[in-house]
Design an enzyme around this catalytic site. Structure first.
Site, short mmCIF file in Angstrom:
data_model
loop_
_atom_site.label_atom_id
_atom_site.label_comp_id
_atom_site.label_asym_id
_atom_site.label_seq_id
_atom_site.Cartn_x
_atom_site.Cartn_y
_atom_site.Cartn_z
N ASN A 1 1.10 -1.24 0.02
CA ASN A 1 0.03 0.05 -0.07
C ASN A 1 0.99 1.16 -0.02
OD1 ASN A 1 -1.83 1.96 0.37
ND2 ASN A 1 -2.34 1.25 2.60
N TRP A 2 0.97 1.96 -1.19
CA TRP A 2 1.91 2.95 -1.23
C TRP A 2 1.37 4.16 -0.64
CZ3 TRP A 2 3.97 3.12 -7.10
CH2 TRP A 2 4.48 1.91 -7.50
N LYS A 3 0.17 4.28 -0.30
CA LYS A 3 -0.52 5.32 0.39
C LYS A 3 -0.31 6.70 -0.39
CE LYS A 3 -0.22 3.29 4.93
NZ LYS A 3 -0.28 3.17 6.08
N HIS B 1 -9.55 1.17 4.80
CA HIS B 1 -8.22 1.09 5.55
C HIS B 1 -8.73 2.10 6.70
CE1 HIS B 1 -4.16 2.57 6.37
NE2 HIS B 1 -3.87 1.44 5.81
N GLU C 1 -6.99 4.70 7.78
CA GLU C 1 -6.88 6.04 7.37
C GLU C 1 -8.08 6.58 6.87
OE1 GLU C 1 -2.89 5.36 5.70
OE2 GLU C 1 -2.23 4.79 7.32
N GLU D 1 -5.50 -5.03 10.51
CA GLU D 1 -4.30 -3.90 10.64
C GLU D 1 -4.55 -3.31 11.95
OE1 GLU D 1 -2.23 -2.78 6.75
OE2 GLU D 1 -3.94 -1.64 7.16
N GLY E 1 2.49 2.10 10.88
CA GLY E 1 3.52 3.42 10.74
C GLY E 1 3.97 3.67 12.26
N SER F 1 3.38 -2.15 10.50
CA SER F 1 4.80 -2.17 10.71
C SER F 1 5.44 -3.45 10.23
CB SER F 1 5.20 -1.73 11.99
OG SER F 1 4.78 -0.51 12.44
N GLY G 1 2.80 -1.07 4.35
CA GLY G 1 3.12 0.08 3.94
C GLY G 1 4.39 0.62 3.85
N GLY G 2 4.90 1.42 4.60
CA GLY G 2 6.13 2.02 4.32
C GLY G 2 7.22 1.15 3.68
P1 13P Z 1 2.91 0.44 7.65
O1 13P Z 1 3.59 -0.83 7.23
O2 13P Z 1 3.66 1.69 7.31
O3 13P Z 1 2.83 0.19 9.23
O4 13P Z 1 1.35 0.45 7.24
C1 13P Z 1 0.46 -0.51 7.27
C2 13P Z 1 -0.68 -0.18 6.54
O5 13P Z 1 -1.26 0.62 6.69
C3 13P Z 1 -0.85 -0.95 5.23
O6 13P Z 1 -2.20 -0.70 4.70
#
Ligand code: 13P
Length: 252
Positions: free
Chosen positions: A9-11, A97, A99, A169, A175, A215, A236-237
């Protein structure tokens, strides 16, 4: 055998050229080292999706979106429909998600409508659930996840539900660098599979892919994925760096 999946997930990261370079690099990597019995989905910003979808040709590697609108088409300025996503060649979409639940006020009813619209357009739904820290500390994390799944996903008939992947999640792990312990992840994934079993039966539950996100990185992926009910990750990251992401895929 249920599918094993690593989804990135590049966000809201990567300008167009950077995103294309990353996708090109991943495609080359998975052409050289073919994915066996697993799938990799990179969920890019909408801007990248057309180009990235058309450049991916490594078997098992596809593109996805991070959101879609709940309507078919029309006067919804700034929005993107599931049909548009599918028209790029993308195969999947992340729905629910945390967010989007938190920053954009997306509630269970809206997420159910988005899920239905995505499925109508042939997209695989990666449906996210997870509790915030105070809910875990208050001991209501199972109730929270159960409610999210019952309202957002369990309205589907069995054949439609089977086109969905669940991503657990925990919001406190996203994050933050704090990962759920392998035991915490397994406990919740096992609980989720139990809910699916109660609703759709054991055979469907056994076929349901449940991803862990929060994470997850190359250094902890193997111990998370080693659990019987953890079928991959939503990253994510660590999905923004080619080597790191490839190492996570290797860990699966
Ligand atoms: P991180 O891997 O950056 O914690 O993010 C997880 C995430 O929200 C994937 O959708």
């Amino acid at each position: 055998m249920r599918k094993k999946i690593v989804a990135g997930n590049w966000k809201m990261n990567m300008e167009l050229a950077e995103g294309v370079a990353l996708a090109t690099g991943l495609n080359k990597h998975f052409l050289a080292e073919p994915l066996k019995n697993k799938e990799v989905i990179i969920c890019t910003p909408f801007i990248h999706l057309g180009i990235v979808s058309s450049l991916l040709d490594a078997p098992g590697l596809t593109a996805g979106a991070q959101n879609c609108n709940d309507h078919k088409s029309g006067a919804y300025t700034g929005e993107i429909s599931a049909a548009m996503i599918r028209s790029t060649g993308a195969r999947a979409v992340i729905i629910g998600h945390s967010e989007r639940r938190t920053y954009y006020g997306e509630d269970d009813t809206l997420l159910a409508a988005k899920t239905a619209e995505a499925l109508r357009n042939g997209l695989m739904v990666i449906f996210c659930c997870g509790e915030v820290l105070s809910e875990r500390e208050g001991g209501i994390h199972f109730d929270v996840v159960q409610r999210q799944l019952e309202r957002g996903l369990f309205f589907l008939p069995e054949d439609e539900f089977m086109k969905c992947v669940i991503a657990y999640e925990p919001v406190w792990a996203i994050g933050t660098g704090v990962t759920a312990s392998p035991a915490q992840a397994q406990e919740m994934h096992h609980f989720i599979r139990g809910l699916v079993s109660k609703k759709y039966g054991m055979a469907v539950a056994e076929e349901t892919t449940i991803l862990y996100g929060g994470s997850c990185k190359a250094s902890n992926a193997a111990e998370l994925f080693a659990n019987g009910d953890v079928d991959g990750g939503l990253i994510g990251g660590a999905s923004l760096v080619k080597e790191e992401f490839c190492n996570i895929v290797n860990a699966l």
